[in-house]
Design a protein around this motif. Structure first.
Motif, PDB file in Angstrom:
ATOM      1  N   GLU A 136       0.834  -1.219   0.000  1.00 15.95           N
ATOM      2  CA  GLU A 136       0.000   0.000   0.000  1.00 15.95           C
ATOM      3  C   GLU A 136       0.867   1.268   0.000  1.00 15.95           C
ATOM      4  OE1 GLU A 136       0.070  -2.090   2.597  1.00 15.95           O
ATOM      5  OE2 GLU A 136      -0.106  -1.027   4.510  1.00 15.95           O
ATOM      6  N   ILE A 137       2.103   1.127   0.436  1.00 11.47           N
ATOM      7  CA  ILE A 137       3.006   2.287   0.352  1.00 11.47           C
ATOM      8  C   ILE A 137       3.501   2.438  -1.078  1.00 11.47           C
ATOM      9  CG2 ILE A 137       5.173   3.288   1.170  1.00 11.47           C
ATOM     10  CD1 ILE A 137       4.810   1.581   3.727  1.00 11.47           C
ATOM     11  N   MET A 138       3.963   1.333  -1.662  1.00  9.75           N
ATOM     12  CA  MET A 138       4.534   1.388  -3.009  1.00  9.75           C
ATOM     13  C   MET A 138       3.479   1.734  -4.063  1.00  9.75           C
ATOM     14  SD  MET A 138       7.756   1.201  -2.856  1.00  9.75           S
ATOM     15  CE  MET A 138       8.240   0.892  -4.569  1.00  9.75           C
ATOM     16  N   GLU A 139       2.207   1.560  -3.730  1.00  9.77           N
ATOM     17  CA  GLU A 139       1.151   1.942  -4.688  1.00  9.77           C
ATOM     18  C   GLU A 139       1.036   3.456  -4.856  1.00  9.77           C
ATOM     19  OE1 GLU A 139      -1.571  -2.108  -4.706  1.00  9.77           O
ATOM     20  OE2 GLU A 139      -2.262  -0.446  -3.456  1.00  9.77           O
ATOM     21  N   HIS A 140       1.796   4.181  -4.047  1.00  6.61           N
ATOM     22  CA  HIS A 140       1.845   5.641  -4.255  1.00  6.61           C
ATOM     23  C   HIS A 140       2.791   6.036  -5.383  1.00  6.61           C
ATOM     24  CE1 HIS A 140      -0.631   7.097  -0.861  1.00  6.61           C
ATOM     25  NE2 HIS A 140      -0.274   5.939  -0.310  1.00  6.61           N
ATOM     26  N   VAL A 141       3.587   5.077  -5.877  1.00 10.51           N
ATOM     27  CA  VAL A 141       4.572   5.401  -6.925  1.00 10.51           C
ATOM     28  C   VAL A 141       3.881   5.419  -8.297  1.00 10.51           C
ATOM     29  CG1 VAL A 141       6.697   4.613  -8.044  1.00 10.51           C
ATOM     30  CG2 VAL A 141       6.449   4.391  -5.559  1.00 10.51           C
ATOM     31  N   SER A 142       4.269   6.373  -9.133  1.00 10.84           N
ATOM     32  CA  SER A 142       3.647   6.493 -10.453  1.00 10.84           C
ATOM     33  C   SER A 142       4.030   5.308 -11.341  1.00 10.84           C
ATOM     34  CB  SER A 142       4.072   7.805 -11.117  1.00 10.84           C
ATOM     35  OG  SER A 142       5.473   7.800 -11.316  1.00 10.84           O
ATOM     36  N   PRO A 143       3.198   4.793 -12.231  1.00  9.04           N
ATOM     37  CA  PRO A 143       1.931   5.421 -12.635  1.00  9.04           C
ATOM     38  C   PRO A 143       0.733   5.036 -11.776  1.00  9.04           C
ATOM     39  CG  PRO A 143       2.288   3.470 -13.952  1.00  9.04           C
ATOM     40  CD  PRO A 143       3.479   3.591 -13.029  1.00  9.04           C
ATOM     41  N   LEU A 144       0.915   4.122 -10.776  1.00  5.47           N
ATOM     42  CA  LEU A 144      -0.234   3.782  -9.928  1.00  5.47           C
ATOM     43  C   LEU A 144      -0.640   4.972  -9.082  1.00  5.47           C
ATOM     44  CD1 LEU A 144       0.159   0.257  -8.267  1.00  5.47           C
ATOM     45  CD2 LEU A 144      -1.466   1.012 -10.015  1.00  5.47           C
ATOM     46  N   GLY A 145       0.356   5.639  -8.521  1.00  2.00           N
ATOM     47  CA  GLY A 145       0.093   6.748  -7.617  1.00  2.00           C
ATOM     48  C   GLY A 145       0.692   8.032  -8.145  1.00  2.00           C
ATOM     49  N   SER A 146       0.780   9.030  -7.272  1.00  2.00           N
ATOM     50  CA  SER A 146       1.168  10.358  -7.747  1.00  2.00           C
ATOM     51  C   SER A 146       2.608  10.728  -7.386  1.00  2.00           C
ATOM     52  CB  SER A 146       0.200  11.399  -7.202  1.00  2.00           C
ATOM     53  OG  SER A 146       0.092  11.232  -5.804  1.00  2.00           O
ATOM     54  N   ALA A 147       3.376   9.791  -6.789  1.00  2.00           N
ATOM     55  CA  ALA A 147       4.789  10.084  -6.507  1.00  2.00           C
ATOM     56  C   ALA A 147       5.602   9.722  -7.745  1.00  2.00           C
ATOM     57  CB  ALA A 147       5.268   9.288  -5.292  1.00  2.00           C
ATOM     58  N   TYR A 148       6.117  10.744  -8.428  1.00  2.00           N
ATOM     59  CA  TYR A 148       6.799  10.515  -9.705  1.00  2.00           C
ATOM     60  C   TYR A 148       8.214   9.969  -9.492  1.00  2.00           C
ATOM     61  CZ  TYR A 148       8.543  10.979 -14.381  1.00  2.00           C
ATOM     62  OH  TYR A 148       9.067  10.681 -15.610  1.00  2.00           O
ATOM     63  N   GLN A 149       8.573   9.013 -10.317  1.00  2.00           N
ATOM     64  CA  GLN A 149       9.941   8.476 -10.285  1.00  2.00           C
ATOM     65  C   GLN A 149      10.122   7.676 -11.564  1.00  2.00           C
ATOM     66  OE1 GLN A 149      10.851   4.823  -9.512  1.00  2.00           O
ATOM     67  NE2 GLN A 149      12.786   5.574 -10.322  1.00  2.00           N
ATOM     68  N   ALA A 150      11.298   7.841 -12.211  1.00  2.00           N
ATOM     69  CA  ALA A 150      11.508   7.234 -13.522  1.00  2.00           C
ATOM     70  C   ALA A 150      12.990   6.995 -13.767  1.00  2.00           C
ATOM     71  CB  ALA A 150      10.951   8.170 -14.599  1.00  2.00           C
ATOM     72  N   GLY A 151      13.321   6.261 -14.821  1.00  2.00           N
ATOM     73  CA  GLY A 151      14.734   6.064 -15.168  1.00  2.00           C
ATOM     74  C   GLY A 151      14.903   5.433 -16.545  1.00  2.00           C
ATOM     75  N   THR A 152      15.654   6.080 -17.406  1.00  2.54           N
ATOM     76  CA  THR A 152      15.905   5.567 -18.761  1.00  2.54           C
ATOM     77  C   THR A 152      16.483   4.160 -18.718  1.00  2.54           C
ATOM     78  OG1 THR A 152      16.325   7.797 -19.541  1.00  2.54           O
ATOM     79  CG2 THR A 152      17.182   6.002 -20.910  1.00  2.54           C
ATOM     80  N   LEU A 153      17.449   3.949 -17.819  1.00  2.00           N
ATOM     81  CA  LEU A 153      18.147   2.659 -17.782  1.00  2.00           C
ATOM     82  C   LEU A 153      17.691   1.784 -16.608  1.00  2.00           C
ATOM     83  CD1 LEU A 153      21.761   3.752 -18.795  1.00  2.00           C
ATOM     84  CD2 LEU A 153      19.996   2.752 -20.229  1.00  2.00           C
ATOM     85  N   SER A 154      16.590   2.164 -15.942  1.00  2.00           N
ATOM     86  CA  SER A 154      16.109   1.367 -14.807  1.00  2.00           C
ATOM     87  C   SER A 154      15.779  -0.062 -15.243  1.00  2.00           C
ATOM     88  CB  SER A 154      14.856   2.001 -14.207  1.00  2.00           C
ATOM     89  OG  SER A 154      15.173   3.219 -13.592  1.00  2.00           O
ATOM     90  N   GLY A 155      16.208  -1.028 -14.451  1.00  4.00           N
ATOM     91  CA  GLY A 155      15.983  -2.428 -14.811  1.00  4.00           C
ATOM     92  C   GLY A 155      16.823  -2.828 -16.009  1.00  4.00           C
ATOM     93  N   ASN A 156      17.963  -2.179 -16.149  1.00  5.52           N
ATOM     94  CA  ASN A 156      18.837  -2.448 -17.305  1.00  5.52           C
ATOM     95  C   ASN A 156      19.127  -3.947 -17.449  1.00  5.52           C
ATOM     96  OD1 ASN A 156      22.024  -2.804 -18.012  1.00  5.52           O
ATOM     97  ND2 ASN A 156      20.917  -1.464 -19.400  1.00  5.52           N
ATOM     98  N   PRO A 157      18.934  -4.492 -18.633  1.00  6.20           N
ATOM     99  CA  PRO A 157      19.073  -5.946 -18.818  1.00  6.20           C
ATOM    100  C   PRO A 157      20.440  -6.509 -18.422  1.00  6.20           C
ATOM    101  CG  PRO A 157      18.038  -4.956 -20.750  1.00  6.20           C
ATOM    102  CD  PRO A 157      18.437  -3.822 -19.851  1.00  6.20           C
ATOM    103  N   LEU A 158      21.508  -5.804 -18.711  1.00  2.00           N
ATOM    104  CA  LEU A 158      22.835  -6.311 -18.315  1.00  2.00           C
ATOM    105  C   LEU A 158      22.952  -6.384 -16.803  1.00  2.00           C
ATOM    106  CD1 LEU A 158      25.536  -4.550 -20.517  1.00  2.00           C
ATOM    107  CD2 LEU A 158      24.542  -6.821 -20.798  1.00  2.00           C
ATOM    108  N   ALA A 159      22.497  -5.310 -16.128  1.00  2.00           N
ATOM    109  CA  ALA A 159      22.581  -5.275 -14.665  1.00  2.00           C
ATOM    110  C   ALA A 159      21.676  -6.335 -14.045  1.00  2.00           C
ATOM    111  CB  ALA A 159      22.224  -3.876 -14.155  1.00  2.00           C
ATOM    112  N   MET A 160      20.510  -6.536 -14.634  1.00  2.00           N
ATOM    113  CA  MET A 160      19.600  -7.579 -14.131  1.00  2.00           C
ATOM    114  C   MET A 160      20.262  -8.952 -14.251  1.00  2.00           C
ATOM    115  SD  MET A 160      16.830  -5.913 -13.189  1.00  2.00           S
ATOM    116  CE  MET A 160      17.965  -4.622 -12.682  1.00  2.00           C
TER     117      MET A 160
END
Ligand code: PLP
Length: 433
Positions: A286-310
């Protein structure tokens, strides 16, 4: 100092000073804490590092934590190579980010929802934003000497009182950026009680390294994390464990397993990317549901979840399971404890140094008398003596993080002879009185 050849390191550092501030891309690498010239590395293989002057070192730095399996573990390298042939990045969902997240949640079962980012700094910064969004409150509580990356609101020096609003600790950080950051000493119950008495209804989050490992190694005192858990619950604030360093290292389930306390939010980094840039934050659904796009706390990243790093992170966690990393590291740690007790007992008794180890973390403090319990006590240490030991380590072929505020890391490849080298140098430099 310096019986080693280091002309090539010196030349590279010299040229780098014209290009990078201080010649480096992260300040601790400049050796300001120990003096002398930074070592410029060429190759890491297993537990061994080689520099550009042909010297080699047993590594106890692990690139500040990620390399719990040592350098270039074959399973990690081949996972990265295989991924590189399909794609370096999509900027879109890919299958492996789910596999790694599910593995993380298997290890840390209380974690219900998470998001990948690219650095520990982003993870804690985003967790703070999420906590503010979820609670509708602004203030955060931070412990002096705990490091959570370099977001503006965390670059704060303690004021003079027990529990204070801090001052910016870095140029370029406005007072406005830290006006909602309250600082308290680590392991101090009364200070946290005072904070909640004064600002209780305004506090969104208490952020803590559940085991402090950025001021040397300072363990939470018995019951301290439980106290933080209880007071935050009572006061409607959230509790963040910054496990960027402790995650996947202090225990398989992290600090929740090691210390029996479950926070609301977590930050992970370092090992989660297996040596490539990945980090994550997460917590109760219920806390993480505040993160966008579910919620209104904006956070993003071009390379987030980068396949090499994963791929690197997943291969690291899987290999740790396969090789029984936690048992192995605990055995190595106990061997280190025995060596220290054998060779440094007098020095410890005389207060010249203290030693503490937890799982694959270890730390020597010099000149603090008893083992420090907070940053003020750590700061009383004999840092010139640390610098002397540090250069003796380098000359003997032992590489540690170049600062007296850092911890040492064991990896799964260390053997008794490596530990003997590490401890032998300390015994040589710090003689019983
Ligand atoms: C290293 C560290 C960070 C910062 O991570 P970066 O990836 O360097 O931004 C945050 N918190 C803790 C506890 C760390 O040890």
């Amino acid at each position: 100092m310096g019986s080693r050849a280091n002309q090539n390191s010196m030349a590279i550092v010299e040229a780098s000073r014209k290009v990078f501030p201080g010649g480096v891309n992260s300040p601790v690498r400049a050796f300001s804490g120990v003096g002398g010239t930074p070592v410029v590395f060429e190759k890491g293989a297993g537990k061994t590092l080689s520099d550009v002057d042909g010297n080699s070192y047993i590594d106890f730095c692990a690139s500040w934590g990620p390399l719990i399996l040592g350098y270039s573990h074959p399973s990690v390298v081949s996972a990265v190579q295989k991924q590189a042939e399909s794609a370096l990045t999509f900027g879109a969902p890919s299958a492996n980010e789910l596999v790694l997240a599910e593995k993380v949640m298997e290890w840390v079962p209380q974690l219900e929802m998470m998001r990948f980012v690219s650095s520990g700094t982003e993870a804690t910064m985003s967790a703070i934003r999420t906590a503010r969004a979820a609670t509708g409150r602004n203030k955060i509580v931070k412990f002096v000497g705990c490091y959570h990356g370099h977001a503006d609101c965390l670059l704060v020096d303690a004021g003079s009182g027990l529990a204070t609003l801090g001052q910016p600790s870095s140029a370029g950080v406005t007072e406005g950026a830290v006006v909602d950051t309250i600082t308290v000493p680590y392991n101090d119950v009364a200070a946290v009680e005072a904070v909640f008495e004064k600002w209780g209804q305004d506090i969104a989050l208490v952020a803590v390294e559940p085991m402090a490992a950025n001021m040397g190694l300072v363990l939470p005192q018995e019951g301290y994390l439980k106290f933080l858990r209880e007071i935050t619950l009572q006061q409607g604030a959230l509790l963040l464990f910054d496990e960027v360093m402790t995650g996947f290292r202090v225990a398989q389930g992290g600090a929740a397993e090691a210390f029996g306390v479950v926070p609301d939010l977590w930050a992970f980094g370092k090992i989660i990317g297996g040596g490539l840039p990945a980090a994550a934050y997460g917590g109760r659904r219920e806390i993480m549901e505040h993160v966008s796009p579910l919620g209104s706390a904006y956070q993003a990243g071009t390379l987030s979840g980068n396949p090499l790093a994963m791929a690197a992170g997943l291969a690291t966690l899987e290999e740790m399971e396969r090789c029984g990393a936690f048992e192995k590291l605990e055995q190595t740690g106990q061997a280190l404890d025995h060596l220290v007790a054998d060779q440094l007992a007098m020095q410890m008794e005389q207060g010249q140094l203290s030693y503490v180890r937890k799982a694959s973390f270890f730390c020597f403090f010099f000149g603090t008398g008893k083992h420090p319990q907070n940053f003020a006590e750590v700061s009383q240490g004999d840092f010139p003596l640390f610098a002397k030991v540090y250069h003796a380590w380098l000359d003997a072929g032992v590489y540690m993080g170049p600062s007296g505020y850092e911890v040492g890391f064991l990896n799964t490849l260390h053997e008794k002879a490596d530990l003997e080298k590490l401890v032998g140098v300390v015994a040589d430099v710090v003689r019983p009185k």
